[in-house]
Design a protein around this motif. Structure first.
Motif, PDB file in Angstrom:
ATOM      1  N   PHE A 150       0.814  -1.210   0.000  1.00  7.96           N
ATOM      2  CA  PHE A 150       0.000   0.000   0.000  1.00  7.96           C
ATOM      3  C   PHE A 150       0.857   1.274   0.000  1.00  7.96           C
ATOM      4  O   PHE A 150       0.357   2.356  -0.282  1.00  7.96           O
ATOM      5  CB  PHE A 150      -0.974   0.019   1.193  1.00  7.96           C
ATOM      6  N   ARG A 151       2.161   1.133   0.317  1.00 13.80           N
ATOM      7  CA  ARG A 151       3.067   2.285   0.266  1.00 13.80           C
ATOM      8  C   ARG A 151       3.728   2.443  -1.105  1.00 13.80           C
ATOM      9  O   ARG A 151       4.323   3.473  -1.383  1.00 13.80           O
ATOM     10  CB  ARG A 151       4.153   2.145   1.333  1.00 13.80           C
ATOM     11  N   VAL A 152       3.662   1.425  -1.916  1.00  9.05           N
ATOM     12  CA  VAL A 152       4.335   1.448  -3.222  1.00  9.05           C
ATOM     13  C   VAL A 152       3.638   2.442  -4.150  1.00  9.05           C
ATOM     14  O   VAL A 152       2.405   2.462  -4.250  1.00  9.05           O
ATOM     15  CB  VAL A 152       4.334   0.048  -3.856  1.00  9.05           C
ATOM     16  N   PRO A 153       4.395   3.298  -4.844  1.00  7.98           N
ATOM     17  CA  PRO A 153       3.774   4.287  -5.737  1.00  7.98           C
ATOM     18  C   PRO A 153       2.912   3.636  -6.820  1.00  7.98           C
ATOM     19  O   PRO A 153       3.326   2.663  -7.447  1.00  7.98           O
ATOM     20  CB  PRO A 153       4.983   5.001  -6.354  1.00  7.98           C
ATOM     21  N   ARG A 154       1.719   4.169  -6.993  1.00 18.48           N
ATOM     22  CA  ARG A 154       0.858   3.763  -8.097  1.00 18.48           C
ATOM     23  C   ARG A 154       1.258   4.525  -9.363  1.00 18.48           C
ATOM     24  O   ARG A 154       1.160   3.994 -10.470  1.00 18.48           O
ATOM     25  CB  ARG A 154      -0.598   4.070  -7.753  1.00 18.48           C
ATOM     26  N   TYR A 155       1.686   5.772  -9.173  1.00 18.46           N
ATOM     27  CA  TYR A 155       2.082   6.612 -10.295  1.00 18.46           C
ATOM     28  C   TYR A 155       3.487   7.147 -10.040  1.00 18.46           C
ATOM     29  O   TYR A 155       3.854   7.451  -8.907  1.00 18.46           O
ATOM     30  CB  TYR A 155       1.123   7.796 -10.470  1.00 18.46           C
ATOM     31  N   VAL A 156       4.268   7.248 -11.116  1.00 15.60           N
ATOM     32  CA  VAL A 156       5.606   7.830 -11.038  1.00 15.60           C
ATOM     33  C   VAL A 156       5.716   8.921 -12.085  1.00 15.60           C
ATOM     34  O   VAL A 156       5.363   8.708 -13.257  1.00 15.60           O
ATOM     35  CB  VAL A 156       6.704   6.763 -11.262  1.00 15.60           C
ATOM     36  N   ARG A 157       6.190  10.079 -11.676  1.00 13.22           N
ATOM     37  CA  ARG A 157       6.384  11.197 -12.595  1.00 13.22           C
ATOM     38  C   ARG A 157       7.821  11.692 -12.458  1.00 13.22           C
ATOM     39  O   ARG A 157       8.391  11.693 -11.362  1.00 13.22           O
ATOM     40  CB  ARG A 157       5.405  12.341 -12.280  1.00 13.22           C
ATOM     41  N   LEU A 158       8.411  12.118 -13.578  1.00 12.19           N
ATOM     42  CA  LEU A 158       9.788  12.619 -13.584  1.00 12.19           C
ATOM     43  C   LEU A 158       9.795  14.137 -13.608  1.00 12.19           C
ATOM     44  O   LEU A 158       8.890  14.767 -14.178  1.00 12.19           O
ATOM     45  CB  LEU A 158      10.549  12.071 -14.788  1.00 12.19           C
ATOM     46  N   ILE A 159      10.804  14.724 -12.988  1.00 12.73           N
ATOM     47  CA  ILE A 159      10.911  16.178 -12.925  1.00 12.73           C
ATOM     48  C   ILE A 159      12.375  16.568 -13.041  1.00 12.73           C
ATOM     49  O   ILE A 159      13.268  15.820 -12.608  1.00 12.73           O
ATOM     50  CB  ILE A 159      10.298  16.721 -11.604  1.00 12.73           C
ATOM     51  N   ALA A 160      12.622  17.709 -13.653  1.00 14.40           N
ATOM     52  CA  ALA A 160      13.996  18.196 -13.808  1.00 14.40           C
ATOM     53  C   ALA A 160      14.269  19.401 -12.923  1.00 14.40           C
ATOM     54  O   ALA A 160      15.412  19.640 -12.511  1.00 14.40           O
ATOM     55  CB  ALA A 160      14.277  18.553 -15.270  1.00 14.40           C
ATOM     56  N   GLU A 161      13.210  20.168 -12.618  1.00 18.39           N
ATOM     57  CA  GLU A 161      13.380  21.377 -11.806  1.00 18.39           C
ATOM     58  C   GLU A 161      12.237  21.462 -10.797  1.00 18.39           C
ATOM     59  O   GLU A 161      11.072  21.382 -11.166  1.00 18.39           O
ATOM     60  CB  GLU A 161      13.393  22.620 -12.696  1.00 18.39           C
ATOM     61  N   TRP A 162      12.586  21.617  -9.521  1.00 17.07           N
ATOM     62  CA  TRP A 162      11.587  21.599  -8.454  1.00 17.07           C
ATOM     63  C   TRP A 162      11.082  23.002  -8.127  1.00 17.07           C
ATOM     64  O   TRP A 162      11.864  23.962  -8.132  1.00 17.07           O
ATOM     65  CB  TRP A 162      12.197  21.010  -7.182  1.00 17.07           C
ATOM     66  N   PRO A 163       9.796  23.120  -7.808  1.00 13.88           N
ATOM     67  CA  PRO A 163       9.308  24.397  -7.268  1.00 13.88           C
ATOM     68  C   PRO A 163       9.723  24.499  -5.802  1.00 13.88           C
ATOM     69  O   PRO A 163       9.394  23.627  -4.996  1.00 13.88           O
ATOM     70  CB  PRO A 163       7.784  24.274  -7.413  1.00 13.88           C
ATOM     71  N   LEU A 164      10.495  25.522  -5.448  1.00 14.46           N
ATOM     72  CA  LEU A 164      11.053  25.630  -4.105  1.00 14.46           C
ATOM     73  C   LEU A 164      10.609  26.916  -3.412  1.00 14.46           C
ATOM     74  O   LEU A 164      10.323  27.929  -4.060  1.00 14.46           O
ATOM     75  CB  LEU A 164      12.588  25.606  -4.169  1.00 14.46           C
ATOM     76  N   THR A 165      10.570  26.857  -2.089  1.00 15.74           N
ATOM     77  CA  THR A 165      10.336  28.059  -1.291  1.00 15.74           C
ATOM     78  C   THR A 165      11.643  28.833  -1.201  1.00 15.74           C
ATOM     79  O   THR A 165      12.708  28.357  -1.635  1.00 15.74           O
ATOM     80  CB  THR A 165       9.884  27.692   0.129  1.00 15.74           C
ATOM     81  N   GLY A 166      11.578  30.022  -0.602  1.00 13.85           N
ATOM     82  CA  GLY A 166      12.791  30.820  -0.451  1.00 13.85           C
ATOM     83  C   GLY A 166      13.841  30.124   0.385  1.00 13.85           C
ATOM     84  O   GLY A 166      15.047  30.373   0.228  1.00 13.85           O
ATOM     85  N   SER A 167      13.413  29.233   1.285  1.00  8.99           N
ATOM     86  CA  SER A 167      14.357  28.519   2.137  1.00  8.99           C
ATOM     87  C   SER A 167      14.816  27.206   1.512  1.00  8.99           C
ATOM     88  O   SER A 167      15.566  26.445   2.133  1.00  8.99           O
ATOM     89  CB  SER A 167      13.724  28.241   3.508  1.00  8.99           C
ATOM     90  N   GLY A 168      14.333  26.930   0.286  1.00 12.23           N
ATOM     91  CA  GLY A 168      14.777  25.734  -0.414  1.00 12.23           C
ATOM     92  C   GLY A 168      13.925  24.505  -0.210  1.00 12.23           C
ATOM     93  O   GLY A 168      14.315  23.400  -0.597  1.00 12.23           O
TER      94      GLY A 168
END
Length: 547
Positions: A510-528
């Motif tokens: 039940f913890r195993v991902p059902r969906y996987v998505r790839l990303i190259a750049e993360w949306p970050l807060t000012g503190s990272g």
């Protein structure tokens, strides 16, 4: 302001073992538990429990020692739970879907001295999984386990007909206690107090590994009654339990229920739709438990209408208002109520006398002897009806604390005794709880709490992954499922299949991902910090379009 309720019942400050003895004397000859095809009477439960308790004494189990149990819903689990209560030990139930990573954490963190298990369950080879951590064939001359990764584990007892080499079979385990004087057990039991922990429940949190909540006798003995009493539970009822014993819904919400009023509790070895429908029909169950996904699977079963479930009058459910209404209609459950609860302590329940629309849309009022409040998570101010904030719970129903984690305990239970649930909700004008969402980074998958950070820590162990984040994706059956968003290491290519396969080997399904998505750049807060709300906006857009 805090809100209370008056759905009253006797809150018993009694040790679990004493409650069993009293019930056996009061209802001698009556059946209290049904485990699949096996029926256990009150006196028989006491007799078998005492046999297990004597064997625990023979093995030198002391007050405060942990006995881990890794089995499906079998009668032996009940014997172990009640026996631990009598000798002062603590039972730690292990999820039957656990893999080596999760098994090792529970056994290491709890310092479990004894493990009771089955060798295999469904498609999971328990013996092989344990062998990765503790090669039982290499036991010492005294018969004790010698495993450097599990230094506290001394014995393994197997319920299987042909135990793995090095494990003690159940019959030999019981034989150890035959020479223990009855007086020795009575003396140990007489030293117990209801405030001692008896169940160690591992629950997902915001840390990378599950925390162990210590639940005392009063908690365990009254848990199930607190939820079921508003449904009109009495000694003539037959309660269908759908919850696994490794969950508080089973170990606390089901197994001790007969001790209060002589109610019969019916449990399947594991949840399977047709088995549940057959048990309702055969045992003429009157009240039941269940998460929304269970009711959906039952109503969708191709032979659903062939089963006579007319004996049911109500029970509890956790689901959307639309699902609640559907279950009431299609399953003819006019007394169905919605509930809310936290492993750390406290809960709410609807009442069958309330209008069905309100029972479908709210989680009811706090159970007897408890209260709850809605607090602004920023200012700490209590909020009035209609405003959303963190749900706080307070009263008799409360864990003793997290094992070995005083700082985490202090963050969860404040100096005024309020349990901070990490959930967001509000109150309607009548003081009923309306659940909104989770304040903590937590997913709720088919009734199981899943920490996003737990899954992320596994994902970060993949050699091709440099960063990972987990969010919940909506699911009609399980409410939500895991979506993993991963950033491959520079120069690496990783597929969804690789990520899923990696997780399958290391986590419960039940913890195993059902969906996987790839990303190259993360949306970050000012503190990272990764902004998960923006990840949800981006990666859940297709789900919103589909709805």
């Amino acid at each position: 302001m805090p809100y209370t309720d008056d759905y009253r019942f006797e809150i018993r400050e009694t040790c679990l073992g004493d409650a069993l003895d009293q019930a056996a004397g009061r209802w001698d000859g009556r059946i209290g538990w049904v485990f699949g095809e096996e029926q256990i009477g009150f006196s028989e439960m006491r007799q078998r429990t005492d046999a297990v308790a004597a064997s625990l004494l023979a093995l030198g189990i002391r007050p405060g020692d942990v006995v881990a149990v890794w089995t499906p819903n079998l009668a032996a689990f009940a014997y172990c739970e009640f026996a631990c209560a009598k000798v002062g030990a603590i039972i730690a139930a292990i999820n039957t879907r656990s893999k080596s990573f999760e098994l090792e954490h529970v056994l290491q963190h709890s310092d479990a001295r004894l493990l009771v298990m089955v060798d295999a369950f469904l498609k999971h080879d328990f013996a092989a999984t344990l062998a990765e951590l503790a090669p039982l064939a290499e036991r010492g001359p005294d018969g004790r386990v010698r495993a450097s990764r599990l230094p506290h584990l001394e014995r393994v007892v197997s319920l299987s007909p042909k135990p793995a080499p090095g494990a003690l079979c159940w019959e030999d385990f019981l034989a150890l206690g035959r020479d223990i004087p009855r007086e020795a057990l009575r003396q140990r039991q007489g030293e117990r107090h209801w405030s001692e922990p008896v169940v160690l429940q591992y629950t997902s949190g915001t840390t990378a590994l599950p925390k162990g909540a210590l639940c005392n006798h009063r908690y365990v003995l009254n848990f199930g009654i607190a939820f079921l009493k508003p449904t009109g539970l009495n000694g003539g009822d037959v309660f269908l339990n759908t919850q696994p014993f490794y969950h508080v819904g089973g170990s606390c919400g089901a197994l001790p229920v007969p001790l209060a009023e002589g109610t019969k509790v019916v449990s399947a070895e594991y949840y399977e739709t047709e088995t549940i429908l057959r048990l309702i029909e055969r045992e003429r169950c009157t009240i039941r438990s269940g998460y929304g996904a269970m009711y959906v699977m039952e109503m969708s079963h191709p032979r659903f209408r062939e089963f006579d479930i007319s004996s049911l009058r109500g029970g509890w459910c956790v689901g959307t208002p639309a699902l609640m209404q559907r279950v009431m209609d299609e399953m003819n459950l006019p007394g169905l109520v919605q509930i809310y609860g936290a492993t750390e302590g406290g809960g709410t329940s609807g009442h069958p006398a309330e209008p069905r629309e309100e029972r479908a849309a709210t989680c009811g009022r706090p159970v007897h002897g408890t209260e709850f409040a809605i607090q602004d998570p920023e200012t700490g101010a209590f909020l009035p009806a209609g405003q959303t904030g963190e749900v706080l719970l307070r009263g008799w129903w409360k864990m003793n604390g997290y094992l070995k984690q005083p700082d985490a305990t202090a963050k969860t239970i404040d100096p005024d005794g309020w349990v901070h649930t990490g959930d967001l909700g509000s109150l309607d004008a009548q003081g009923r709880l309306i659940f909104a969402s989770r304040l903590k980074d937590m997913l709720k998958i088919g009734g199981e709490n899943v920490s996003a950070e737990e899954v992320e820590s596994v994902l970060l162990g993949h050699p091709k992954v440099v960063q990972a984040a987990v969010i919940g994706a909506p699911d009609d059956r399980l409410t939500e499922v895991v979506m993993a968003i991963v950033e491959p290491r520079e120069g690496e290519t990783v597929t969804s299949e690789e990520i899923v396969s990696f997780c399958v080997q290391r986590m419960a399904n039940f913890r195993v991902p059902r969906y996987v998505r790839l990303i190259a750049e993360w949306p970050l807060t000012g503190s990272g910090k990764i902004q998960k709300h923006k990840l949800r906006e981006t990666f859940l857009a297709d789900f919103r379009k589909a709805s």
